[in-house]
Scaffold this motif. Structure first.
Motif, short mmCIF file in Angstrom:
data_model
loop_
_atom_site.label_atom_id
_atom_site.label_comp_id
_atom_site.label_asym_id
_atom_site.label_seq_id
_atom_site.Cartn_x
_atom_site.Cartn_y
_atom_site.Cartn_z
N ILE A 8 0.74 -1.14 0.02
CA ILE A 8 -0.07 0.04 0.00
C ILE A 8 0.97 1.26 -0.16
N SER A 9 0.19 2.50 -0.36
CA SER A 9 1.00 3.83 0.05
C SER A 9 -0.16 4.36 0.43
N ALA A 10 -0.01 5.40 1.26
CA ALA A 10 -0.82 6.42 2.08
C ALA A 10 -0.59 7.77 1.55
N ARG A 11 -1.71 8.41 1.35
CA ARG A 11 -1.92 9.97 0.90
C ARG A 11 -2.59 10.61 1.95
N ARG A 12 -2.28 11.73 2.16
CA ARG A 12 -3.13 12.82 3.01
C ARG A 12 -4.35 13.19 2.22
N ALA A 13 -5.46 12.95 2.55
CA ALA A 13 -6.84 13.23 1.89
C ALA A 13 -7.16 14.60 2.67
N ILE A 14 -7.69 14.35 3.70
CA ILE A 14 -8.47 15.57 4.49
C ILE A 14 -7.40 15.95 5.88
N ALA A 15 -6.65 17.00 5.79
CA ALA A 15 -5.55 17.23 6.83
C ALA A 15 -6.19 17.36 8.34
N PRO A 16 -5.56 16.91 9.29
CA PRO A 16 -6.18 17.27 10.62
C PRO A 16 -5.85 18.78 10.71
N ALA A 17 -6.91 19.54 11.11
CA ALA A 17 -6.82 21.16 11.30
C ALA A 17 -7.88 21.36 12.34
N ALA A 18 -8.08 22.85 12.20
CA ALA A 18 -8.85 23.11 13.11
C ALA A 18 -10.53 22.63 13.04
N ALA A 19 -11.06 22.55 14.12
CA ALA A 19 -12.36 21.87 14.01
C ALA A 19 -13.36 22.58 13.07
N VAL A 20 -14.29 21.85 12.34
CA VAL A 20 -15.14 22.52 11.43
C VAL A 20 -16.23 23.14 12.70
N THR A 21 -16.75 24.09 12.47
CA THR A 21 -17.85 24.71 13.28
C THR A 21 -19.33 25.21 12.45
N ASP A 22 -19.20 24.85 11.39
CA ASP A 22 -20.50 25.14 10.74
C ASP A 22 -20.63 23.88 9.53
N ASN A 23 -21.45 24.34 8.63
CA ASN A 23 -21.91 23.17 7.54
C ASN A 23 -20.81 23.34 6.21
N THR A 24 -19.92 23.86 6.22
CA THR A 24 -18.92 23.78 5.25
C THR A 24 -18.26 22.49 4.94
N PRO A 25 -18.59 22.14 3.91
CA PRO A 25 -18.02 20.59 3.20
C PRO A 25 -16.55 20.50 3.62
N LEU A 26 -15.91 19.28 4.08
CA LEU A 26 -14.71 19.02 4.01
C LEU A 26 -14.19 18.12 2.79
N VAL A 27 -13.58 18.79 1.93
CA VAL A 27 -13.16 18.21 0.69
C VAL A 27 -11.60 17.86 0.64
N SER A 28 -11.54 16.67 0.20
CA SER A 28 -10.21 15.99 0.35
C SER A 28 -9.23 16.62 -0.73
N GLU A 29 -7.99 16.43 -0.74
CA GLU A 29 -7.19 16.47 -1.84
C GLU A 29 -7.49 15.56 -3.10
#
Length: 137
Positions: A8-29
């Motif tokens: 396998i190989s691993a890729r960052r998709a959605i980075a750990p970041a500040a918490a989402v506090t609304d309904n904004t979509p989290l879109v991966s790389e």
């Protein structure tokens, strides 16, 4: 040999970041599958502050590197389902997964919150499998 890491190989998709506090979509790389036959997104769910929140998962694919041709992946090209990978505000500190076995070169994951009024900590990693050349880098 029972060496999983070489397959396998691993890729960052959605980075750990500040918490989402609304309904904004989290879109991966956008994940490039060149040299691999399949992918799986692993979603790491941390603390979720709003019990009434829901988080809907969508996997898209295409052949354009910018995914200008993005379309939802048909269920027949997913292992698991988007419904099973989705979660709600009561699923603190859990994980979800969804696999891709389709023919396109590029994929991405979108997690769309609804009714989210508090902090939601979510990240994701893409695991690429069935490498054309072994061992996987």
């Amino acid at each position: 040999m029972r060496d999983f890491a070489s397959h396998i190989s691993a890729r960052r998709a959605i980075a750990p970041a500040a918490a989402v506090t609304d309904n904004t979509p989290l879109v991966s790389e956008i994940i490039d599958l060149s040299g691999f036959g399949q992918a799986m997104f692993v979603i790491a769910i941390g603390a979720l502050a709003t019990a009434a929140a829901t988080f809907t998962v969508l996997v898209e694919h295409g052949d354009d590197p910018a995914l200008t041709d993005a379309e939802a992946v048909p269920d027949s090209q997913l292992t698991g389902s988007e419904a099973e990978a989705s979660f709600d505000g009561n699923d603190d500190n859990e994980t979800r997964k969804i696999g891709y076995v389709g023919p396109k070169q590029f994929v991405r994951l979108t997690i769309t919150p609804a009714n989210n009024a508090g902090a939601a900590n979510v990240s994701a990693v893409a695991l690429l499998g069935t490498p054309r050349y072994w061992p996987a880098a």
